[in-house]
Design a protein around this motif. Structure first.
Motif, mmCIF file in Angstrom:
data_model
loop_
_atom_site.group_PDB
_atom_site.id
_atom_site.type_symbol
_atom_site.label_atom_id
_atom_site.label_comp_id
_atom_site.label_asym_id
_atom_site.label_seq_id
_atom_site.Cartn_x
_atom_site.Cartn_y
_atom_site.Cartn_z
ATOM 1 N N TYR A 115 0.810 -1.216 0.000
ATOM 2 C CA TYR A 115 0.000 0.000 0.000
ATOM 3 C C TYR A 115 0.841 1.262 0.000
ATOM 4 O O TYR A 115 0.390 2.310 -0.426
ATOM 5 C CB TYR A 115 -0.939 0.008 1.216
ATOM 6 C CG TYR A 115 -1.959 -1.113 1.168
ATOM 7 C CD1 TYR A 115 -2.681 -1.368 0.024
ATOM 8 C CD2 TYR A 115 -2.155 -1.925 2.278
ATOM 9 C CE1 TYR A 115 -3.594 -2.409 -0.023
ATOM 10 C CE2 TYR A 115 -3.065 -2.956 2.254
ATOM 11 C CZ TYR A 115 -3.784 -3.198 1.090
ATOM 12 O OH TYR A 115 -4.680 -4.229 1.055
ATOM 13 N N THR A 116 2.057 1.167 0.507
ATOM 14 C CA THR A 116 2.927 2.339 0.488
ATOM 15 C C THR A 116 3.812 2.376 -0.744
ATOM 16 O O THR A 116 4.632 3.286 -0.889
ATOM 17 C CB THR A 116 3.835 2.363 1.736
ATOM 18 O OG1 THR A 116 4.560 1.150 1.802
ATOM 19 C CG2 THR A 116 3.025 2.567 2.989
ATOM 20 N N GLY A 117 3.658 1.390 -1.650
ATOM 21 C CA GLY A 117 4.415 1.394 -2.881
ATOM 22 C C GLY A 117 5.807 0.810 -2.725
ATOM 23 O O GLY A 117 6.201 0.344 -1.654
ATOM 24 N N LEU A 118 6.558 0.847 -3.811
ATOM 25 C CA LEU A 118 7.925 0.348 -3.841
ATOM 26 C C LEU A 118 8.860 1.453 -4.314
ATOM 27 O O LEU A 118 8.588 2.112 -5.321
ATOM 28 C CB LEU A 118 8.057 -0.841 -4.805
ATOM 29 C CG LEU A 118 7.530 -2.203 -4.365
ATOM 30 C CD1 LEU A 118 7.678 -3.193 -5.513
ATOM 31 C CD2 LEU A 118 8.260 -2.705 -3.139
ATOM 32 N N GLN A 119 9.936 1.645 -3.579
ATOM 33 C CA GLN A 119 10.982 2.562 -4.020
ATOM 34 C C GLN A 119 12.091 1.735 -4.644
ATOM 35 O O GLN A 119 12.610 0.809 -4.027
ATOM 36 C CB GLN A 119 11.529 3.361 -2.839
ATOM 37 C CG GLN A 119 12.643 4.318 -3.196
ATOM 38 C CD GLN A 119 12.155 5.477 -4.046
ATOM 39 O OE1 GLN A 119 11.242 6.193 -3.659
ATOM 40 N NE2 GLN A 119 12.748 5.636 -5.210
ATOM 41 N N ILE A 120 12.456 2.072 -5.878
ATOM 42 C CA ILE A 120 13.539 1.384 -6.578
ATOM 43 C C ILE A 120 14.720 2.343 -6.659
ATOM 44 O O ILE A 120 14.551 3.512 -7.025
ATOM 45 C CB ILE A 120 13.112 0.954 -7.995
ATOM 46 C CG1 ILE A 120 11.866 0.056 -7.933
ATOM 47 C CG2 ILE A 120 14.251 0.218 -8.710
ATOM 48 C CD1 ILE A 120 11.294 -0.290 -9.288
ATOM 49 N N GLY A 121 15.911 1.876 -6.316
ATOM 50 C CA GLY A 121 17.076 2.748 -6.361
ATOM 51 C C GLY A 121 18.348 2.014 -5.993
ATOM 52 O O GLY A 121 18.346 0.805 -5.746
ATOM 53 N N GLU A 178 13.462 -0.301 -1.264
ATOM 54 C CA GLU A 178 13.161 -1.710 -0.998
ATOM 55 C C GLU A 178 13.710 -2.598 -2.109
ATOM 56 O O GLU A 178 14.096 -3.739 -1.870
ATOM 57 C CB GLU A 178 11.655 -1.938 -0.877
ATOM 58 C CG GLU A 178 10.988 -1.200 0.270
ATOM 59 C CD GLU A 178 10.697 0.241 -0.078
ATOM 60 O OE1 GLU A 178 10.789 1.085 0.831
ATOM 61 O OE2 GLU A 178 10.412 0.534 -1.243
ATOM 62 N N VAL A 179 13.692 -2.077 -3.340
ATOM 63 C CA VAL A 179 14.232 -2.821 -4.483
ATOM 64 C C VAL A 179 15.560 -2.164 -4.846
ATOM 65 O O VAL A 179 15.590 -1.053 -5.374
ATOM 66 C CB VAL A 179 13.265 -2.794 -5.680
ATOM 67 C CG1 VAL A 179 13.839 -3.609 -6.841
ATOM 68 C CG2 VAL A 179 11.898 -3.324 -5.268
ATOM 69 N N ARG A 181 20.197 7.012 -6.430
ATOM 70 C CA ARG A 181 19.956 6.513 -5.074
ATOM 71 C C ARG A 181 18.468 6.246 -4.859
ATOM 72 O O ARG A 181 18.081 5.238 -4.290
ATOM 73 C CB ARG A 181 20.463 7.522 -4.041
ATOM 74 C CG ARG A 181 21.983 7.692 -4.069
ATOM 75 C CD ARG A 181 22.467 8.749 -3.096
ATOM 76 N NE ARG A 181 22.247 8.338 -1.709
ATOM 77 C CZ ARG A 181 21.367 8.899 -0.896
ATOM 78 N NH1 ARG A 181 20.613 9.899 -1.322
ATOM 79 N NH2 ARG A 181 21.239 8.479 0.335
ATOM 80 N N ARG A 182 17.639 7.164 -5.284
ATOM 81 C CA ARG A 182 16.187 6.984 -5.283
ATOM 82 C C ARG A 182 15.743 7.227 -6.721
ATOM 83 O O ARG A 182 15.596 8.365 -7.141
ATOM 84 C CB ARG A 182 15.510 7.957 -4.324
ATOM 85 C CG ARG A 182 15.944 7.792 -2.870
ATOM 86 C CD ARG A 182 15.362 8.916 -2.022
ATOM 87 N NE ARG A 182 15.729 8.804 -0.628
ATOM 88 C CZ ARG A 182 16.883 9.259 -0.118
ATOM 89 N NH1 ARG A 182 17.761 9.845 -0.917
ATOM 90 N NH2 ARG A 182 17.155 9.117 1.154
ATOM 91 N N HIS A 183 15.533 6.143 -7.460
ATOM 92 C CA HIS A 183 15.359 6.276 -8.907
ATOM 93 C C HIS A 183 13.891 6.450 -9.310
ATOM 94 O O HIS A 183 13.533 7.420 -9.971
ATOM 95 C CB HIS A 183 15.949 5.044 -9.601
ATOM 96 C CG HIS A 183 16.255 5.258 -11.046
ATOM 97 N ND1 HIS A 183 17.521 5.544 -11.505
ATOM 98 C CD2 HIS A 183 15.455 5.249 -12.137
ATOM 99 C CE1 HIS A 183 17.491 5.709 -12.819
ATOM 100 N NE2 HIS A 183 16.248 5.524 -13.232
ATOM 101 N N VAL A 184 13.057 5.502 -8.917
ATOM 102 C CA VAL A 184 11.649 5.552 -9.322
ATOM 103 C C VAL A 184 10.795 4.934 -8.225
ATOM 104 O O VAL A 184 11.212 3.989 -7.549
ATOM 105 C CB VAL A 184 11.428 4.826 -10.663
ATOM 106 C CG1 VAL A 184 11.836 3.371 -10.572
ATOM 107 C CG2 VAL A 184 9.974 4.958 -11.123
ATOM 108 N N TRP A 185 9.619 5.512 -8.049
ATOM 109 C CA TRP A 185 8.645 4.974 -7.079
ATOM 110 C C TRP A 185 7.482 4.395 -7.849
ATOM 111 O O TRP A 185 6.973 5.007 -8.812
ATOM 112 C CB TRP A 185 8.177 6.085 -6.152
ATOM 113 C CG TRP A 185 7.132 5.669 -5.143
ATOM 114 C CD1 TRP A 185 7.362 5.106 -3.921
ATOM 115 C CD2 TRP A 185 5.710 5.802 -5.253
ATOM 116 N NE1 TRP A 185 6.178 4.871 -3.273
ATOM 117 C CE2 TRP A 185 5.145 5.297 -4.066
ATOM 118 C CE3 TRP A 185 4.872 6.302 -6.244
ATOM 119 C CZ2 TRP A 185 3.776 5.274 -3.837
ATOM 120 C CZ3 TRP A 185 3.491 6.282 -6.030
ATOM 121 C CH2 TRP A 185 2.953 5.774 -4.829
#
Length: 492
Positions: A413-419, A426-427, A436-440
């Motif tokens: 529910y809070t989504g996934l942070q990819i980086g 998380e991914v 470092r923080r690429h896409v949510w």
């Protein structure tokens, strides 16, 4: 939850046995030099302030408290093992310096050359052992500072017995001066010096860069020796000591304090980012995450448990906070290093957290977190307002290409942070081309959204670079320049 193995207890037992043998020998040598009366008085003066300094170090180690037995071993290593071998080699080196340069120069050469080299090596050996032996308990700069401070405090305590006792044995006229200089102005000296080694090892553990892993530890040890030598050199020249204290030692102490603050913030971000994914899994509630990621809320929750329900609930509450933090750091470590037991340990931690929540009587409220919590967890560009109702179908990203190929990531529910940064994603995709923080990727009112977080090399959906896009089943989400590709899938 990973418990200490039999081999771990054997190594710990050996260290404890060596410390219990060498500690009394070192104290006996000191007592022989300064006499019984000087030894007793010096011992009391050296020991009395130690609990206050230790309490401060433990306060620093609040997000991921290290096992008490490891902290005790670190202190005993400094107080007994490092002290014994430092006494031994410093005496040997002073004899060599006496033969080469004469007795008049030997004392200064020992203090400026031998002591920094020998003492920082013997103290640093404890940190290197922990770094190699207990990797799951030495994974950040904060850990390095905490262990180093306890080793340094133990060493300073035993060394101060000698200095205080010697001053008292020589008539006591200089005892007050020695106490002010060593007990009030310089109690942080040995912890400060050894913290340089701890920071170097902690930076090596946290970094993904090979050059940092190789250069940071020797650089930290070198800085520890340099500061130690400078401190001892300035003490030999009267007023120069106060100049060095004000313009070098105090700024160095402030610098370590600043590093500690930023390291603690990084730990908070690690806890925050790696706990948000378990909110939707029925392990932690949104209120749990808010409390666990705030020191003051933790204190308030434990105090309330003690005052309203007694000591048993207080212990359970502290255990709950520790388990939640351990789960976050376990997830972080698993994202950085392969571990065959990762899933099993994660399951054990999750089960322990559920059991502790039940014991505390916490409400089973795993509804979708509020937008304010999501904003706090991500701390980046504004995210879309979450849908009013939870999604009926399970959504996930399946990696079809890249270092995570074959892995599937459920979109909570809070989504996934990819980086690239394990402290904020998380991914984790380990590549210099990934920000470092690429896409949510998460839920908006219209459905699942992909939002680029200002990455340098961009995010693509089906070959088109996007800033923000609505995902549909089968869409291909590409990170940077063909680094990793994820397929958006919906099940159920």
């Amino acid at each position: 939850m990973r418990r200490p193995t039999r081999a771990t207890w054997i190594v710990a037992g050996l260290i404890l046995a060596v410390a219990l043998v060498l500690g009394p020998v070192a104290l006996a040598l000191i007592g022989y030099e300064i006499g019984v009366n000087g030894f007793v008085a010096g011992f009391l003066m050296a020991v009395l302030p130690v609990p206050f300094y230790v309490a401060f170090v433990l306060w620093i180690d609040r997000f991921e408290p290290e096992p008490a037995w490891l902290l005790v071993l670190a202190f005993l290593w400094g107080a007994a093992i490092a002290t014994f071998f430092s006494l031994l080699f410093n005496v040997m080196n002073e004899g060599i310096f006496t033969a080469i340069a004469g007795a008049a120069s030997a004392s200064t050469l020992t203090a400026v050359l031998s002591a920094p080299l020998v003492e920082e090596l013997t103290k640093g050996a404890a940190l290197i052992l922990l770094f190699l032996w207990k990797r799951d308990h030495f994974d950040s700069v904060t850990d390095g500072i905490v262990y180093a401070s306890l080793v340094g405090l133990g060493f300073a305590m035993t060394e101060n017995v000698q200095y205080y006792g010697r001053a008292l044995a020589e008539g006591g006229a200089d005892a007050a001066t020695v106490f002010v200089l060593r007990g009030m102005m310089g109690p942080f000296a040995h912890p400060l010096f050894t913290s340089m080694t701890g920071i170097g090892l902690g930076a090596a553990r946290e970094s993904d860069h090979t050059w940092v892993k190789w250069l940071a530890p020797p650089a930290g040890l070198g800085m520890a020796m340099f500061l130690h030598g400078l401190w001892n050199l300035s003490a030999s020249y009267g007023l120069a000591f106060f100049a060095a204290y004000i313009f070098i030692m105090v700024p160095a102490f402030i610098a370590v304090a600043v590093v500690t603050v930023f390291s603690l913030r990084r730990e908070a971000n690690i806890v925050r980012s790696h706990l948000e994914s378990v909110v939707a899994e029925g392990v932690l509630s949104r209120e749990d995450v808010i409390i666990v990621t705030s020191v003051w809320r933790r204190i308030g929750a434990t105090a309330k448990a003690l005052l309203e329900h007694g000591f048993g609930q207080w212990r359970a509450r502290r255990r709950f906070h520790a388990l939640a933090t351990e789960l976050a750091f376990h997830s972080w470590r698993s994202s950085r290093e392969a571990d065959d037991d990762a899933q099993r340990i994660r399951g054990q931690l999750a089960d322990a957290i559920r059991a502790t929540r039940a014991k505390l009587g916490l409400p089973v409220d795993f509804r979708q977190p509020e937008p304010a919590l999501v904003a706090r967890l991500t701390r980046e560009i504004p995210l879309p307002v979450l849908a009013d109702a939870p999604p009926r179908k399970a959504a996930a990203l399946f990696c079809t290409f890249g270092p995570l190929a074959g892995e599937s990531f459920t979109i909570g529910y809070t989504g996934l942070q990819i980086g690239r940064d394990p402290a904020a994603a998380e991914v984790v995709v380990r590549d210099s081309r990934v920000s470092r923080r690429h896409v949510w990727v998460g839920y908006g009112n219209e459905g699942v959204m992909a939002i680029d977080r200002g990455s340098v090399n961009g995010t693509w959906i089906n070959g088109q670079r996007i800033r923000e896009a609505l995902l549909r089943p089968g869409d291909q989400l590409e990170i940077s320049d063909h680094v990793a590709t994820f397929e958006y899938r919906v099940h159920g």
